[in-house]
Every structure is written in C-alpha cells, then in structure tokens.
Write a protein that holds these residues in place. Structure first.
Motif, PDB file in Angstrom:
ATOM      1  N   ASP A   1       0.185  -3.668   3.699  1.00 28.80           N
ATOM      2  CA  ASP A   1       0.248  -4.167   2.326  1.00 28.80           C
ATOM      3  C   ASP A   1      -0.916  -3.617   1.508  1.00 28.80           C
ATOM      4  O   ASP A   1      -0.758  -3.211   0.354  1.00 28.80           O
ATOM      5  N   ARG A   2      -2.094  -3.616   2.125  1.00 26.34           N
ATOM      6  CA  ARG A   2      -3.283  -3.114   1.444  1.00 26.34           C
ATOM      7  C   ARG A   2      -3.107  -1.646   1.044  1.00 26.34           C
ATOM      8  O   ARG A   2      -3.459  -1.248  -0.078  1.00 26.34           O
ATOM      9  N   LEU A   3      -2.565  -0.817   1.947  1.00 32.11           N
ATOM     10  CA  LEU A   3      -2.333   0.593   1.625  1.00 32.11           C
ATOM     11  C   LEU A   3      -1.399   0.743   0.423  1.00 32.11           C
ATOM     12  O   LEU A   3      -1.638   1.563  -0.472  1.00 32.11           O
ATOM     13  N   ILE A   4      -0.340  -0.056   0.411  1.00 39.70           N
ATOM     14  CA  ILE A   4       0.628   0.037  -0.688  1.00 39.70           C
ATOM     15  C   ILE A   4       0.002  -0.404  -2.001  1.00 39.70           C
ATOM     16  O   ILE A   4       0.123   0.269  -3.028  1.00 39.70           O
ATOM     17  N   ARG A   5      -0.691  -1.525  -1.986  1.00 39.85           N
ATOM     18  CA  ARG A   5      -1.298  -2.041  -3.220  1.00 39.85           C
ATOM     19  C   ARG A   5      -2.410  -1.138  -3.753  1.00 39.85           C
ATOM     20  O   ARG A   5      -2.645  -1.069  -4.958  1.00 39.85           O
ATOM     21  N   GLN A   6      -3.122  -0.451  -2.868  1.00 40.69           N
ATOM     22  CA  GLN A   6      -4.195   0.450  -3.299  1.00 40.69           C
ATOM     23  C   GLN A   6      -3.645   1.799  -3.751  1.00 40.69           C
ATOM     24  O   GLN A   6      -4.386   2.634  -4.247  1.00 40.69           O
ATOM     25  N   GLY A   7      -2.346   2.001  -3.537  1.00 42.14           N
ATOM     26  CA  GLY A   7      -1.744   3.268  -3.926  1.00 42.14           C
ATOM     27  C   GLY A   7      -2.073   4.408  -2.988  1.00 42.14           C
ATOM     28  O   GLY A   7      -1.933   5.576  -3.346  1.00 42.14           O
ATOM     29  N   THR A   8      -2.521   4.098  -1.781  1.00 39.23           N
ATOM     30  CA  THR A   8      -2.905   5.151  -0.840  1.00 39.23           C
ATOM     31  C   THR A   8      -1.869   5.364   0.261  1.00 39.23           C
ATOM     32  O   THR A   8      -2.088   6.177   1.157  1.00 39.23           O
ATOM     33  N   PHE A   9      -0.748   4.668   0.202  1.00 33.44           N
ATOM     34  CA  PHE A   9       0.302   4.857   1.206  1.00 33.44           C
ATOM     35  C   PHE A   9       0.986   6.191   0.930  1.00 33.44           C
ATOM     36  O   PHE A   9       1.535   6.413  -0.140  1.00 33.44           O
ATOM     37  N   ALA A  10       0.937   7.088   1.898  1.00 37.42           N
ATOM     38  CA  ALA A  10       1.493   8.435   1.706  1.00 37.42           C
ATOM     39  C   ALA A  10       2.721   8.662   2.590  1.00 37.42           C
ATOM     40  O   ALA A  10       3.014   9.784   2.969  1.00 37.42           O
ATOM     41  N   GLY A  11       3.395   7.608   2.934  1.00 37.23           N
ATOM     42  CA  GLY A  11       4.558   7.742   3.808  1.00 37.23           C
ATOM     43  C   GLY A  11       4.193   7.410   5.245  1.00 37.23           C
ATOM     44  O   GLY A  11       3.060   7.039   5.559  1.00 37.23           O
ATOM     45  N   TRP A  12       5.157   7.546   6.092  1.00 37.33           N
ATOM     46  CA  TRP A  12       4.988   7.146   7.486  1.00 37.33           C
ATOM     47  C   TRP A  12       3.856   7.909   8.146  1.00 37.33           C
ATOM     48  O   TRP A  12       3.736   9.122   8.003  1.00 37.33           O
ATOM     49  N   GLN A  13       3.030   7.170   8.858  1.00 36.28           N
ATOM     50  CA  GLN A  13       1.985   7.738   9.708  1.00 36.28           C
ATOM     51  C   GLN A  13       1.848   6.810  10.907  1.00 36.28           C
ATOM     52  O   GLN A  13       2.085   5.611  10.800  1.00 36.28           O
ATOM     53  N   PRO A  14       1.443   7.302  12.048  1.00 39.84           N
ATOM     54  CA  PRO A  14       1.457   6.503  13.267  1.00 39.84           C
ATOM     55  C   PRO A  14       0.340   5.466  13.411  1.00 39.84           C
ATOM     56  O   PRO A  14       0.241   4.830  14.438  1.00 39.84           O
ATOM     57  N   HIS A  15      -0.471   5.241  12.417  1.00 33.19           N
ATOM     58  CA  HIS A  15      -1.587   4.319  12.613  1.00 33.19           C
ATOM     59  C   HIS A  15      -1.254   2.847  12.338  1.00 33.19           C
ATOM     60  O   HIS A  15      -2.092   1.988  12.544  1.00 33.19           O
ATOM     61  N   LEU A  16      -0.071   2.514  11.906  1.00 40.11           N
ATOM     62  CA  LEU A  16       0.291   1.110  11.669  1.00 40.11           C
ATOM     63  C   LEU A  16       1.427   0.657  12.582  1.00 40.11           C
ATOM     64  O   LEU A  16       2.246  -0.165  12.205  1.00 40.11           O
ATOM     65  N   TYR A  17       1.455   1.174  13.800  1.00 38.34           N
ATOM     66  CA  TYR A  17       2.538   0.801  14.709  1.00 38.34           C
ATOM     67  C   TYR A  17       2.623  -0.699  14.952  1.00 38.34           C
ATOM     68  O   TYR A  17       3.664  -1.288  14.860  1.00 38.34           O
ATOM     69  N   GLY A  18       1.539  -1.309  15.343  1.00 39.83           N
ATOM     70  CA  GLY A  18       1.582  -2.720  15.696  1.00 39.83           C
ATOM     71  C   GLY A  18       2.385  -2.921  16.965  1.00 39.83           C
ATOM     72  O   GLY A  18       2.670  -1.984  17.713  1.00 39.83           O
ATOM     73  N   MET A  19       2.738  -4.159  17.229  1.00 38.85           N
ATOM     74  CA  MET A  19       3.527  -4.463  18.419  1.00 38.85           C
ATOM     75  C   MET A  19       4.542  -5.539  18.089  1.00 38.85           C
ATOM     76  O   MET A  19       4.349  -6.343  17.188  1.00 38.85           O
TER      77      MET A  19
END
Length: 174
Positions: free
Chosen positions: A123-141
């Motif tokens: 959510d933070r990435l999206i709100r900050q405008g820094t989300f650049a599409g899929w990347q493997p660092h937010l996989y979670g479980m």
C-alpha cells in the motif's frame, strides 16, 4: 411519564428509536466521550444508564444519581465499574460477555493476513507513487498449512479458531 435513559456514547439511530418507544432517551449525539461531570448532570434524575468502556461508575456517582435502577454496560469487561457499589445501592449492573469476541476475531484475522501478505508495504508503494509493477520483494506468505498458537480459549480464542479453520491453519491452543 416514561423512565429516563441516558446513553453516554454515540449509538446507531435505530437503537434510540427502539428505546424511545418505552423510555425518554437522552443520548450523546457526538462521537466523543462526555466528561464525567456532564454525564452526572444528565443522569442525576435518570432511572437507567447505558455505559461504555471509557465510563467509570463508583460510589460517588451512584449517590449523585439516586433514581438509577439499572446500568447497562455495552461492553465485555467491567474493571472501571464498581459492581459492589451498584449492589449496595440496589442498582443492577449488566454486561455483554461475548459482545466483542467476533469483531475482535475478525480484526485479528485481518491483521494476520495484512502481515503475512505484506499489505502495508505494498500500500505504501502505491500511495507514494513508487510502485513500478510486479517485483519479487513483496511475496509474503499464505495462511494455508501454517500453524498458529492461541493462548486462552475463551470466547475470543474460540471465535478466532472457528474463523481460521476455513484457512486450513493448524491451531495450537493453550
């Protein structure tokens, strides 16, 4: 004349409508906690009082409200309410022991999912405008086939375990 009921905190309008058929209702129209002095002023001639978690009832309060017959606690616990003083003054005091078990269990599951799936960082990435599409660092479980321990199987623990069973989680209970 209808008995006077004071509701110390905001409630849904339908509660007031329903009670108004039988009582003269004085309700806190705000979402704020009223000062104790204001509640005392409203309740001094009331026969019933609906209280919530921030409220406090003690011997002095009861003596200032001699017409009180019942205090209905819209809450589970009653640490800030002197039940012995109510008993001495002949005032019934009620609570709703299972009132918050299901909502709290649902909020707990929301938090577990949010943490496991890294929803806040995403959510933070999206709100900050820094989300650049899929990347493997937010996989979670996921939650399936995981183990969760619940300490205490009172009404909340049971409500949580029941709702988590649909996630195929192994529940350890103590």
């Amino acid at each position: 004349m209808k008995p006077k009921v004071v509701i110390t905190h905001w409630v849904h309008p339908e509660i007031i409508t329903n009670l108004s058929q039988y009582c003269s209702v004085v309700a806190n129209p705000t979402r704020e906690t009223l000062p104790r002095e204001e509640i005392l002023k409203l309740a001094q001639d009331a026969e019933a009082l609906m209280v919530f978690m921030p409220d406090r009832i003690d011997d002095a309060f009861l003596k200032a409200c001699p017409k009180l017959k019942i205090i209905a606690g819209a809450l589970k616990g009653y640490d800030n309410f002197d039940v012995d003083a109510c008993t001495r003054q002949g005032v019934w005091f009620t609570i709703v022991p299972s009132l918050l078990a299901v909502p709290t269990a649902e909020l707990t599951i929301g938090l577990i999912i949010g943490l496991a799936r890294q929803m806040l960082p995403g959510d933070r990435l999206i709100r900050q405008g820094t989300f650049a599409g899929w990347q493997p660092h937010l996989y979670g479980m996921g939650l399936a086939n995981r183990t969760l321990g619940i300490v205490g199987m009172g009404s909340l623990g049971q409500a949580l375990a029941q709702r988590l069973s649909s996630f195929e989680i192994d529940i350890l209970q103590k």
